[in-house]
Write an enzyme that holds these catalytic residues in place. Structure first.
Site, PDB file in Angstrom:
ATOM      1  N   GLY A 185       0.850  -1.182   0.000  1.00  0.00           N
ATOM      2  CA  GLY A 185       0.000   0.000   0.000  1.00  0.00           C
ATOM      3  C   GLY A 185       0.887   1.233   0.000  1.00  0.00           C
ATOM      4  O   GLY A 185       1.448   1.601   1.032  1.00  0.00           O
ATOM      5  N   LEU A 186       1.051   1.841  -1.154  1.00  0.00           N
ATOM      6  CA  LEU A 186       1.929   3.005  -1.298  1.00  0.00           C
ATOM      7  C   LEU A 186       1.086   4.262  -1.148  1.00  0.00           C
ATOM      8  O   LEU A 186       0.224   4.552  -1.981  1.00  0.00           O
ATOM      9  CB  LEU A 186       2.623   2.963  -2.656  1.00  0.00           C
ATOM     10  CG  LEU A 186       3.930   3.740  -2.800  1.00  0.00           C
ATOM     11  CD1 LEU A 186       4.986   3.202  -1.839  1.00  0.00           C
ATOM     12  CD2 LEU A 186       4.442   3.657  -4.231  1.00  0.00           C
ATOM     13  N   SER A 187       1.332   5.014  -0.072  1.00  0.00           N
ATOM     14  CA  SER A 187       0.435   6.119   0.290  1.00  0.00           C
ATOM     15  C   SER A 187       0.899   7.488  -0.191  1.00  0.00           C
ATOM     16  O   SER A 187       0.134   8.441  -0.147  1.00  0.00           O
ATOM     17  CB  SER A 187       0.299   6.166   1.809  1.00  0.00           C
ATOM     18  OG  SER A 187       1.538   6.510   2.405  1.00  0.00           O
ATOM     19  N   GLY A 188       2.149   7.597  -0.600  1.00  0.00           N
ATOM     20  CA  GLY A 188       2.705   8.905  -0.898  1.00  0.00           C
ATOM     21  C   GLY A 188       3.457   9.489   0.278  1.00  0.00           C
ATOM     22  O   GLY A 188       3.881  10.640   0.252  1.00  0.00           O
ATOM     23  N   GLY A 189       3.635   8.689   1.330  1.00  0.00           N
ATOM     24  CA  GLY A 189       4.404   9.090   2.507  1.00  0.00           C
ATOM     25  C   GLY A 189       5.752   8.395   2.546  1.00  0.00           C
ATOM     26  O   GLY A 189       5.994   7.436   1.816  1.00  0.00           O
TER      27      GLY A 189
ATOM     28  N   ASP B 292       7.132   6.534   4.940  1.00  0.00           N
ATOM     29  CA  ASP B 292       7.184   5.209   5.555  1.00  0.00           C
ATOM     30  C   ASP B 292       6.920   4.099   4.538  1.00  0.00           C
ATOM     31  O   ASP B 292       7.688   3.130   4.444  1.00  0.00           O
ATOM     32  CB  ASP B 292       6.186   5.120   6.710  1.00  0.00           C
ATOM     33  CG  ASP B 292       6.499   6.091   7.831  1.00  0.00           C
ATOM     34  OD1 ASP B 292       7.687   6.410   8.017  1.00  0.00           O
ATOM     35  OD2 ASP B 292       5.560   6.533   8.515  1.00  0.00           O
ATOM     36  N   SER B 293       5.839   4.211   3.781  1.00  0.00           N
ATOM     37  CA  SER B 293       5.536   3.175   2.794  1.00  0.00           C
ATOM     38  C   SER B 293       6.551   3.183   1.655  1.00  0.00           C
ATOM     39  O   SER B 293       6.834   2.135   1.061  1.00  0.00           O
ATOM     40  CB  SER B 293       4.114   3.345   2.244  1.00  0.00           C
ATOM     41  OG  SER B 293       3.956   4.581   1.590  1.00  0.00           O
TER      42      SER B 293
ATOM     43  N   MET C   1      -4.473   3.525  -2.521  1.00  0.00           N
ATOM     44  CA  MET C   1      -5.894   3.511  -2.158  1.00  0.00           C
ATOM     45  C   MET C   1      -6.484   4.916  -2.199  1.00  0.00           C
ATOM     46  O   MET C   1      -5.936   5.839  -1.593  1.00  0.00           O
ATOM     47  CB  MET C   1      -6.073   2.990  -0.731  1.00  0.00           C
ATOM     48  CG  MET C   1      -5.890   1.530  -0.538  1.00  0.00           C
ATOM     49  SD  MET C   1      -6.078   1.101   1.230  1.00  0.00           S
ATOM     50  CE  MET C   1      -4.414   1.422   1.823  1.00  0.00           C
TER      51      MET C   1
ATOM     52  N   CYS D  95     -10.051   1.661  10.278  1.00  0.00           N
ATOM     53  CA  CYS D  95      -9.540   1.664   8.908  1.00  0.00           C
ATOM     54  C   CYS D  95      -8.656   0.451   8.658  1.00  0.00           C
ATOM     55  O   CYS D  95      -8.740  -0.185   7.607  1.00  0.00           O
ATOM     56  CB  CYS D  95      -8.770   2.960   8.649  1.00  0.00           C
ATOM     57  SG  CYS D  95      -8.126   3.071   6.960  1.00  0.00           S
TER      58      CYS D  95
ATOM     59  N   CYS E  10      -7.674   8.993   9.625  1.00  0.00           N
ATOM     60  CA  CYS E  10      -7.091   8.135   8.599  1.00  0.00           C
ATOM     61  C   CYS E  10      -7.756   8.357   7.239  1.00  0.00           C
ATOM     62  O   CYS E  10      -8.961   8.168   7.091  1.00  0.00           O
ATOM     63  CB  CYS E  10      -7.246   6.676   9.038  1.00  0.00           C
ATOM     64  SG  CYS E  10      -6.501   5.483   7.928  1.00  0.00           S
TER      65      CYS E  10
END
Length: 405
Positions: free
Chosen positions: A20-24, A26-27, A46, A113, A213
Site C-alpha cells: 500500500g503506497l500512500s505517498g508518505g 514510511d511506505s 488507495m 480503517c 485516517c
C-alpha cells in the site's frame, strides 16, 4: 555472501508482494526494502475519501498523494495501480464514526480503517494481483511459530518506541497477519528518513499525515455536522469534592461495575455554567471548544449525556472525575489476536494495557466474566472513553483488544 543470506534471498525471489503506497515516506522506504530483499513488488494506491468538508487545509488532496506515490514507484521500478475504495470506507468507517458520536461514544477511525479497509477490502484487492503478501509502512513487527501442526502469528510492537503503531492494528486476526509484512518495523523513524534521503526518494522530506485516517486533519464539529445537527444544551460543572466522595470503592469482584463504568452524572450533581453546541461533539478529557472563562484552571469534559444533551465538566487537570480505576469490554466486543490465549470464564490474568495511541503501557489485571472482561489498573487512568479501544500486551506482543463500554 553467507549461505543463510543466499538461501533467504532465493526464497523471497519470485514471491509477489503488493504494498500500500500512500505517498508518505514510511511506505516508500518499506517498498525500497522489499525490493532490496528480492521480492517482486507491486505498488497499489488507495483512494478512500473525496469530500473535503471540514478540512483544515485545502491542499494535499488524494490526487497529490497519488502523484507522489507514482513518482516513488517509478523511482523504484515498480508497477503502479490505483484502487478506489471510497464507498467501502464511507460505509464501514465514516458512517460508523457518525453513529458512534451520535451515541455519545468516541470511536478510533485509524483502528477501524486497518480492520475494515487496509487488511480486509484492500487486502482482497491485493490478492487479485496474485500477491503472496501484503505490505504496509506500519511501525510494528510480526513473528511466527508452529504449534499443534499449524502456524501462529504474533504481532509485536515496533522497535521505535516513539512511533510504535501496533495499537492501530489491535483488531487484526491470524488470517490477516499470515499475509502481512511490515518492512520498517525493526528500524526507527530517523533511519527511515535517512534511507529515503540516501535513495533520493521523492518522499524523503515529506511531512507525516495527521488527523483522521485518509480524511486528514479536520475541524471535528464541522466534519460531524454533515450528519449530526448542532443542538444547544447546558454545560454543568461538577465540583472535585463531590467526585472524591464517590471514589472510595474497594477493588473486589462485587464492585466491578462501580469501578469499571463511568460515573452516571445527574443534572443536580453540579451547576450550569454555560452552553454548548451539542453533546455528541464532545468527548471525555476534552479541553478545547468549551469557551467558558472565569476559572483559575482549565475546564475538562468529565462526561456527556446525549439523551439530555448535557456536558459535565470539571476544573483542573487533577479533577478526580477525569480518572477511573478500570474499564469494561462486553463479550461481543472482545477480540483475541492470539486466539490460543483466550481467557476462560472466571479466569484473571495480568497484562500491560493501553487505552490510546502513544500512551505508555499500564499494568492491569483482566477478569473474564460471563458478560465480558473487566480491566482494573494498578494506577487510575485519565480519560477512559467509551468507544475507544483498549489493547493488552504481554511484553512487546499484542495479545488482544476490545471496544470500551
Amino acid at each position: 555472501m553467507p549461505p543463510t543470506f543466499v538461501a533467504q534471498l532465493l526464497d523471497k525471489m519470485g514471491k509477489k508482494v503488493v504494498i500500500g503506497l500512500s505517498g508518505g515516506v514510511d511506505s516508500s522506504v518499506a517498498a525500497y526494502l522489499l525490493k532490496q530483499q528480492g521480492y517482486d513488488v507491486i505498488a497499489l494506491f488507495m483512494v478512500n475519501w473525496h469530500d473535503r468538508t471540514g478540512a483544515i487545509t485545502g491542499h494535499c488532496t488524494w490526487e497529490d498523494d497519488a502523484m507522489i506515490a507514482e513518482m516513488v514507484a517509478k523511482k523504484l521500478d515498480m508497477p503502479f495501480h490505483i484502487v478506489d475504495l471510497s464507498k467501502d470506507y464511507k460505509t464501514r468507517v465514516v458512517d460508523y464514526m457518525f453513529d458512534e458520536y451520535s451515541k455519545g461514544r468516541t470511536p478510533n477511525p485509524d483502528v477501524l480503517c486497518n480492520r475494515e479497509i487496509k487488511f480486509d477490502i484492500f487486502m482482497d484487492e491485493c490478492l487479485k494481483f496474485g500477491a503472496d503478501y501484503v505490505a504496509t509502512g506500519h511501525y510494528c513487527q510480526k513473528t511466527e511459530f508452529e504449534q499443534d501442526g499449524k502456524m501462529t502469528y504474533q504481532l509485536l510492537a515496533g522497535e521505535d518506541n516513539n512511533k510504535d503503531q501496533s495499537y492501530f492494528l489491535c483488531q487484526l486476526n491470524q488470517n490477516q497477519l499470515s499475509k502481512a509484512l511490515f518492512p520498517i518495523g525493526h528500524i526507527d523513524k530517523p533511519e527511515v528518513r535517512r534511507i529515503a534521503a540516501e535513495q533520493d526518494l521523492p518522499t524523503a522530506a515529506r511531512k507525516d499525515s495527521q488527523g483522521i485516517c485518509f480524511v486528514g486533519k479536520v475541524d471535528l464539529p464541522t466534519f460531524l455536522q454533515q450528519q449530526l445537527e448542532p443542538k444547544t444544551g447546558n454545560v454543568i460543572e461538577v465540583p472535585g469534592e463531590f467526585m472524591a466522595k464517590k471514589k472510595s470503592v474497594e477493588k473486589t469482584p462485587d464492585n466491578f461495575k462501580k469501578l469499571c463504568f463511568a460515573y452516571p452524572y445527574k443534572p443536580w450533581n453540579g451547576k450550569v455554567i454555560g452552553e454548548h453546541r451539542g453533546a455528541h461533539f464532545y468527548t471525555v478529557g476534552q479541553r478545547k471548544g468549551l469557551n467558558i472563562g472565569g476559572h483559575d484552571e482549565p475546564l475538562f469534559v468529565l462526561g456527556t449525556d446525549v439523551n439530555r444533551n448535557i456536558i459535565y465538566v470539571g476544573e483542573g487537570t487533577e479533577h478526580p472525575g477525569l480518572y477511573r480505576p478500570g474499564l469494561f469490554i462486553s463479550s461481543e466486543e472482545i477480540h483475541w489476536i492470539r486466539e490460543d490465549l483466550k481467557m476462560e470464564l472466571g479466569e484473571n490474568r495480568d497484562y500491560d494495557v493501553r487505552i490510546r495511541y502513544r500512551q505508555p503501557l499500564e499494568k492491569a489485571t483482566l477478569y473474564q466474566q460471563e458478560e465480558g472482561i473487566y480491566i482494573l489498573f494498578e494506577n487510575e487512568q485519565r480519560g477512559i472513553t467509551a468507544g475507544q479501544f483498549a489493547a493488552w500486551y504481554n511484553g512487546k506482543e499484542l495479545i488482544g483488544s476490545g471496544v470500551i463500554s
